[in-house]
Design a protein around this motif. Structure first.
Motif, short mmCIF file in Angstrom:
data_model
loop_
_atom_site.label_atom_id
_atom_site.label_comp_id
_atom_site.label_asym_id
_atom_site.label_seq_id
_atom_site.Cartn_x
_atom_site.Cartn_y
_atom_site.Cartn_z
N VAL A 60 -14.66 -5.72 -3.65
CA VAL A 60 -14.09 -5.22 -2.34
C VAL A 60 -15.18 -5.20 -1.41
O VAL A 60 -16.33 -4.55 -1.81
CB VAL A 60 -13.37 -4.05 -2.46
CG1 VAL A 60 -12.98 -3.28 -1.24
CG2 VAL A 60 -12.18 -3.95 -3.31
N SER A 61 -15.34 -5.93 -0.25
CA SER A 61 -16.12 -5.51 0.68
C SER A 61 -15.60 -4.92 1.97
O SER A 61 -14.73 -5.53 2.68
CB SER A 61 -16.78 -6.90 1.28
OG SER A 61 -17.61 -7.42 0.29
N GLY A 62 -15.94 -3.79 2.45
CA GLY A 62 -15.50 -3.15 3.51
C GLY A 62 -14.73 -1.87 2.91
O GLY A 62 -14.57 -1.65 2.05
N PRO A 63 -14.21 -0.95 4.00
CA PRO A 63 -14.33 -1.01 5.36
C PRO A 63 -15.98 -0.63 5.62
O PRO A 63 -16.62 0.02 4.80
CB PRO A 63 -13.26 -0.21 6.10
CG PRO A 63 -13.35 0.98 4.82
CD PRO A 63 -13.37 0.18 3.50
N THR A 64 -16.14 -0.56 6.97
CA THR A 64 -17.31 -0.13 7.63
C THR A 64 -17.33 1.13 8.21
O THR A 64 -18.40 1.70 8.67
CB THR A 64 -17.98 -1.45 8.64
OG1 THR A 64 -17.14 -1.50 9.61
CG2 THR A 64 -18.29 -2.55 7.68
N ASN A 65 -16.14 1.67 8.60
CA ASN A 65 -15.90 2.75 9.38
C ASN A 65 -15.96 4.04 8.38
O ASN A 65 -14.96 3.96 7.35
CB ASN A 65 -14.49 2.67 10.05
CG ASN A 65 -14.25 3.94 10.93
OD1 ASN A 65 -14.35 4.97 10.24
ND2 ASN A 65 -13.66 3.76 11.97
N ASN A 66 -16.65 5.04 8.59
CA ASN A 66 -16.79 6.18 7.56
C ASN A 66 -15.30 6.99 7.64
O ASN A 66 -15.18 7.94 6.71
CB ASN A 66 -17.91 7.26 8.08
CG ASN A 66 -19.17 6.97 7.66
OD1 ASN A 66 -19.21 6.35 6.32
ND2 ASN A 66 -20.37 6.91 8.18
N ILE A 68 -17.53 -2.53 -5.48
CA ILE A 68 -16.64 -2.21 -4.51
C ILE A 68 -17.81 -1.70 -3.55
O ILE A 68 -18.54 -0.73 -3.79
CB ILE A 68 -15.73 -1.01 -4.56
CG1 ILE A 68 -14.63 -1.72 -5.57
CG2 ILE A 68 -15.24 -0.59 -3.46
CD1 ILE A 68 -13.55 -0.46 -6.03
N ALA A 69 -17.76 -2.33 -2.28
CA ALA A 69 -18.94 -1.58 -1.20
C ALA A 69 -18.23 -1.56 -0.08
O ALA A 69 -17.01 -1.68 0.49
CB ALA A 69 -19.88 -2.73 -1.23
N GLY A 70 -18.61 -0.26 0.86
CA GLY A 70 -18.29 0.09 1.98
C GLY A 70 -18.84 1.29 2.55
O GLY A 70 -19.88 1.80 2.24
N GLN A 105 -22.55 1.15 2.92
CA GLN A 105 -23.57 2.32 2.72
C GLN A 105 -23.06 2.95 1.45
O GLN A 105 -23.70 3.97 0.95
CB GLN A 105 -23.31 3.40 3.63
CG GLN A 105 -24.54 4.42 3.85
CD GLN A 105 -24.46 5.23 5.15
OE1 GLN A 105 -23.66 5.31 6.11
NE2 GLN A 105 -25.43 6.19 5.16
N SER A 106 -22.22 2.63 0.65
CA SER A 106 -21.94 2.86 -0.58
C SER A 106 -21.43 1.66 -1.53
O SER A 106 -20.89 0.79 -1.13
CB SER A 106 -20.65 4.02 -0.68
OG SER A 106 -19.41 3.28 -0.36
#
Length: 165
Positions: free
Chosen positions: A3-9, A29-31, A82-83
């Motif tokens: 998983v790539s995303g989301p970018t919104n906190n 999983i990144a986002g 960022q994670s």
């Protein structure tokens, strides 16, 4: 699962209510970090969640190497993050892994995940020893507690951050 995303906190790349059990396979999983969740402690497979102090650019490699320097997992998400959560049957309790950022990897690339290759040229951020099923750290190696939260938005240090040791 990749998983790539989301970018919104305000959103999480892994979003579950109740339990999340990881029992096998590879998970990368990144986002964003604002709602970052880790697999549950009832999982039978170990995981490492990293909360970065700053947003990482899309395509920035995040890799874990074992004590011998062999690449265990390497993921280059196609969105800023960022994670990141890593889980694999190759992550063993009692073993120490090095978190690397940047550089490049050889091997087969599928959806941002590299398999069967080696990574080079990245910056070593920290080492982490897996002592439980779920390990949550900041990119400097300090412990991060809680199932959601993290470092807050870019430049922030809110959320469920434990003080450095």
């Amino acid at each position: 699962m990749l998983v790539s995303g989301p970018t919104n906190n305000g959103n999480g790349s892994m979003d579950y209510d109740g339990a999340c059990e990881v029992t096998g396979g590879t998970l990368a999983i990144a986002g964003s970090s604002g709602m970052a969740q880790s697999p549950g402690t009832s999982s039978s497979q170990n995981s490492i969640t990293v909360i970065y102090s700053t947003v990482q650019a899309a395509g920035t490699l995040a890799a874990l190497t074992d004590e011998s320097g062999k690449t265990v997992l390497a993921f280059a998400p196609d969105k800023a993050y960022q994670s990141i959560v890593f889980s694999s049957p190759l992550l063993e309790q009692g073993k120490t892994y090095t978190l690397i950022s940047g550089g490049s990897c050889s091997g087969q690339l599928t959806g941002g995940l590299f398999t069967g290759g080696a990574c080079s040229g990245g910056a070593k951020l920290t080492t982490v020893t897996i002592s439980g099923t779920v390990t949550r750290i900041a990119d400097n190696g300090s412990a991060v507690t809680g199932g959601m939260g993290g470092m807050g938005g870019p430049g922030g240090r809110g959320g469920n951050m434990a003080p450095p040791k």
